[in-house]
Write a protein that holds these residues in place. Structure first.
Motif, PDB file in Angstrom:
ATOM      1  N   THR A  50      62.055   8.402  21.883  1.00  0.00           N
ATOM      2  CA  THR A  50      62.959   9.515  21.596  1.00  0.00           C
ATOM      3  C   THR A  50      63.305  10.209  22.906  1.00  0.00           C
ATOM      4  O   THR A  50      62.437  10.424  23.756  1.00  0.00           O
ATOM      5  N   GLN A  51      64.578  10.518  23.086  1.00  0.00           N
ATOM      6  CA  GLN A  51      65.052  11.077  24.349  1.00  0.00           C
ATOM      7  C   GLN A  51      64.752  12.576  24.414  1.00  0.00           C
ATOM      8  O   GLN A  51      65.053  13.319  23.473  1.00  0.00           O
ATOM      9  N   VAL A  52      64.201  12.982  25.540  1.00  0.00           N
ATOM     10  CA  VAL A  52      64.014  14.400  25.851  1.00  0.00           C
ATOM     11  C   VAL A  52      64.776  14.686  27.128  1.00  0.00           C
ATOM     12  O   VAL A  52      64.544  14.036  28.149  1.00  0.00           O
ATOM     13  N   SER A  70      57.133  25.120  28.296  1.00  0.00           N
ATOM     14  CA  SER A  70      57.467  25.317  29.716  1.00  0.00           C
ATOM     15  C   SER A  70      58.068  24.054  30.309  1.00  0.00           C
ATOM     16  O   SER A  70      57.671  23.609  31.398  1.00  0.00           O
ATOM     17  N   LEU A  71      59.022  23.481  29.605  1.00  0.00           N
ATOM     18  CA  LEU A  71      59.598  22.209  30.038  1.00  0.00           C
ATOM     19  C   LEU A  71      60.353  22.360  31.347  1.00  0.00           C
ATOM     20  O   LEU A  71      60.976  23.401  31.626  1.00  0.00           O
ATOM     21  N   LYS A  72      60.304  21.300  32.140  1.00  0.00           N
ATOM     22  CA  LYS A  72      60.948  21.251  33.444  1.00  0.00           C
ATOM     23  C   LYS A  72      61.946  20.097  33.470  1.00  0.00           C
ATOM     24  O   LYS A  72      61.779  19.125  32.724  1.00  0.00           O
ATOM     25  N   PRO A  73      62.944  20.165  34.324  1.00  0.00           N
ATOM     26  CA  PRO A  73      63.895  19.042  34.409  1.00  0.00           C
ATOM     27  C   PRO A  73      63.199  17.709  34.679  1.00  0.00           C
ATOM     28  O   PRO A  73      63.656  16.667  34.180  1.00  0.00           O
ATOM     29  N   GLU A  74      62.114  17.727  35.420  1.00  0.00           N
ATOM     30  CA  GLU A  74      61.396  16.483  35.713  1.00  0.00           C
ATOM     31  C   GLU A  74      60.659  15.916  34.513  1.00  0.00           C
ATOM     32  O   GLU A  74      60.124  14.805  34.578  1.00  0.00           O
ATOM     33  N   ASP A  75      60.639  16.646  33.395  1.00  0.00           N
ATOM     34  CA  ASP A  75      60.077  16.108  32.152  1.00  0.00           C
ATOM     35  C   ASP A  75      61.093  15.254  31.397  1.00  0.00           C
ATOM     36  O   ASP A  75      60.754  14.630  30.385  1.00  0.00           O
ATOM     37  N   THR A  76      62.327  15.216  31.879  1.00  0.00           N
ATOM     38  CA  THR A  76      63.371  14.421  31.226  1.00  0.00           C
ATOM     39  C   THR A  76      63.015  12.942  31.242  1.00  0.00           C
ATOM     40  O   THR A  76      62.709  12.379  32.290  1.00  0.00           O
ATOM     41  N   ALA A  77      63.007  12.334  30.054  1.00  0.00           N
ATOM     42  CA  ALA A  77      62.622  10.928  29.924  1.00  0.00           C
ATOM     43  C   ALA A  77      62.761  10.518  28.464  1.00  0.00           C
ATOM     44  O   ALA A  77      62.966  11.372  27.585  1.00  0.00           O
ATOM     45  N   VAL A  78      62.626   9.229  28.220  1.00  0.00           N
ATOM     46  CA  VAL A  78      62.410   8.741  26.868  1.00  0.00           C
ATOM     47  C   VAL A  78      60.910   8.788  26.613  1.00  0.00           C
ATOM     48  O   VAL A  78      60.125   8.280  27.414  1.00  0.00           O
ATOM     49  N   TYR A  79      60.523   9.405  25.523  1.00  0.00           N
ATOM     50  CA  TYR A  79      59.119   9.560  25.171  1.00  0.00           C
ATOM     51  C   TYR A  79      58.756   8.578  24.065  1.00  0.00           C
ATOM     52  O   TYR A  79      59.463   8.458  23.065  1.00  0.00           O
ATOM     53  N   TYR A  80      57.639   7.887  24.265  1.00  0.00           N
ATOM     54  CA  TYR A  80      57.167   6.890  23.324  1.00  0.00           C
ATOM     55  C   TYR A  80      55.772   7.268  22.830  1.00  0.00           C
ATOM     56  O   TYR A  80      54.938   7.724  23.628  1.00  0.00           O
ATOM     57  N   CYS A  81      55.517   7.046  21.560  1.00  0.00           N
ATOM     58  CA  CYS A  81      54.139   7.080  21.103  1.00  0.00           C
ATOM     59  C   CYS A  81      53.652   5.645  20.965  1.00  0.00           C
ATOM     60  O   CYS A  81      54.447   4.709  20.783  1.00  0.00           O
ATOM     61  N   GLN A 121      48.772  -4.527  11.362  1.00  0.00           N
ATOM     62  CA  GLN A 121      49.979  -4.048  12.011  1.00  0.00           C
ATOM     63  C   GLN A 121      50.121  -2.545  11.833  1.00  0.00           C
ATOM     64  O   GLN A 121      49.800  -2.015  10.782  1.00  0.00           O
ATOM     65  N   VAL A 122      50.578  -1.895  12.877  1.00  0.00           N
ATOM     66  CA  VAL A 122      50.829  -0.456  12.846  1.00  0.00           C
ATOM     67  C   VAL A 122      52.298  -0.234  13.176  1.00  0.00           C
ATOM     68  O   VAL A 122      52.833  -0.822  14.120  1.00  0.00           O
ATOM     69  N   GLN A 123      52.948   0.582  12.389  1.00  0.00           N
ATOM     70  CA  GLN A 123      54.318   0.977  12.701  1.00  0.00           C
ATOM     71  C   GLN A 123      54.322   2.442  13.114  1.00  0.00           C
ATOM     72  O   GLN A 123      53.658   3.274  12.480  1.00  0.00           O
ATOM     73  N   LEU A 124      55.070   2.726  14.173  1.00  0.00           N
ATOM     74  CA  LEU A 124      55.141   4.081  14.703  1.00  0.00           C
ATOM     75  C   LEU A 124      56.594   4.514  14.797  1.00  0.00           C
ATOM     76  O   LEU A 124      57.442   3.748  15.296  1.00  0.00           O
ATOM     77  N   VAL A 125      56.871   5.727  14.355  1.00  0.00           N
ATOM     78  CA  VAL A 125      58.234   6.251  14.402  1.00  0.00           C
ATOM     79  C   VAL A 125      58.212   7.653  14.987  1.00  0.00           C
ATOM     80  O   VAL A 125      57.580   8.557  14.420  1.00  0.00           O
ATOM     81  N   GLU A 126      58.891   7.805  16.127  1.00  0.00           N
ATOM     82  CA  GLU A 126      58.951   9.119  16.781  1.00  0.00           C
ATOM     83  C   GLU A 126      60.163   9.900  16.286  1.00  0.00           C
ATOM     84  O   GLU A 126      61.179   9.327  15.884  1.00  0.00           O
ATOM     85  N   SER A 127      60.064  11.201  16.401  1.00  0.00           N
ATOM     86  CA  SER A 127      61.193  12.091  16.144  1.00  0.00           C
ATOM     87  C   SER A 127      60.964  13.384  16.919  1.00  0.00           C
ATOM     88  O   SER A 127      59.855  13.634  17.414  1.00  0.00           O
ATOM     89  N   GLY A 128      62.026  14.185  17.027  1.00  0.00           N
ATOM     90  CA  GLY A 128      61.881  15.503  17.611  1.00  0.00           C
ATOM     91  C   GLY A 128      62.437  15.681  19.007  1.00  0.00           C
ATOM     92  O   GLY A 128      62.380  16.775  19.567  1.00  0.00           O
ATOM     93  N   GLY A 129      62.961  14.622  19.591  1.00  0.00           N
ATOM     94  CA  GLY A 129      63.545  14.768  20.915  1.00  0.00           C
ATOM     95  C   GLY A 129      64.836  15.558  20.876  1.00  0.00           C
ATOM     96  O   GLY A 129      65.351  15.908  19.803  1.00  0.00           O
ATOM     97  N   GLY A 130      65.380  15.839  22.055  1.00  0.00           N
ATOM     98  CA  GLY A 130      66.626  16.581  22.106  1.00  0.00           C
ATOM     99  C   GLY A 130      66.878  17.147  23.483  1.00  0.00           C
ATOM    100  O   GLY A 130      66.219  16.787  24.466  1.00  0.00           O
ATOM    101  N   LEU A 131      67.850  18.052  23.538  1.00  0.00           N
ATOM    102  CA  LEU A 131      68.243  18.715  24.781  1.00  0.00           C
ATOM    103  C   LEU A 131      67.726  20.146  24.750  1.00  0.00           C
ATOM    104  O   LEU A 131      67.920  20.865  23.752  1.00  0.00           O
ATOM    105  N   VAL A 132      67.082  20.556  25.823  1.00  0.00           N
ATOM    106  CA  VAL A 132      66.527  21.907  25.900  1.00  0.00           C
ATOM    107  C   VAL A 132      66.680  22.411  27.326  1.00  0.00           C
ATOM    108  O   VAL A 132      66.697  21.620  28.277  1.00  0.00           O
ATOM    109  N   GLN A 133      66.780  23.716  27.466  1.00  0.00           N
ATOM    110  CA  GLN A 133      66.848  24.299  28.799  1.00  0.00           C
ATOM    111  C   GLN A 133      65.462  24.373  29.425  1.00  0.00           C
ATOM    112  O   GLN A 133      64.445  24.433  28.713  1.00  0.00           O
ATOM    113  N   ALA A 134      65.435  24.402  30.738  1.00  0.00           N
ATOM    114  CA  ALA A 134      64.171  24.561  31.453  1.00  0.00           C
ATOM    115  C   ALA A 134      63.457  25.812  30.957  1.00  0.00           C
ATOM    116  O   ALA A 134      64.078  26.857  30.745  1.00  0.00           O
TER     117      ALA A 134
END
Length: 122
Positions: free
Chosen positions: A116-118, A85-96, A1-14
């Motif tokens: 984690t939400q970006v 160089s983040l863009k509005p279209e990169d907005t999503a929940v990110y999973y590892c 079994q592998v457990q994965l925990v993401e962190s580091g998401g948030g709100l950022v300007q384009a």
């Protein structure tokens, strides 16, 4: 079994940057591939990038190539996704996720983090 925990998401300007982390535990990770996926509201989960843990080979989805960098720290058993160089279209929940082979297919990944939400504002 592998457990994965993401962190580091948030709100950022384009045009801004974020770094996501994914800590792996529960199994020796050297034989796995770590992938990053994202899912925007109403859309299917989409491959972003992957790294083979043993030799750090990488693969990127074309829309993030040159902006995102995937890496890993063997000593910490942690993977990273540096997003510039983040863009509005990169907005999503990110999973590892973890798989036995370097693939872009969601169904081939056996283990998933909680996500984690970006959010990128314009």
């Amino acid at each position: 079994q592998v457990q994965l925990v993401e962190s580091g998401g948030g709100l950022v300007q384009a045009g801004g940057s974020l770094r996501l982390s994914c800590g792996a535990s529960g199994h020796t990770f050297s034989s796995y591939v770590m992938g990053w996926f994202r899912q925007a509201p109403g859309k299917e989960r989409q491959f972003v990038a992957a790294i083979r843990w043993s030799d750090a080979s990488t693969y990127y989805e074309h829309s993030v190539k040159g902006r995102f960098t995937i890496s890993r720290d063997n000593a910490k058993n942690t993977g990273y996704l540096q997003m510039n160089s983040l863009k509005p279209e990169d907005t999503a929940v990110y999973y590892c996720a973890a798989a036995r082979a370097l693939t872009v297919l969601v169904e081939t990944y056996d283990y998933w983090g909680q996500g984690t939400q970006v959010t990128v504002s314009s």
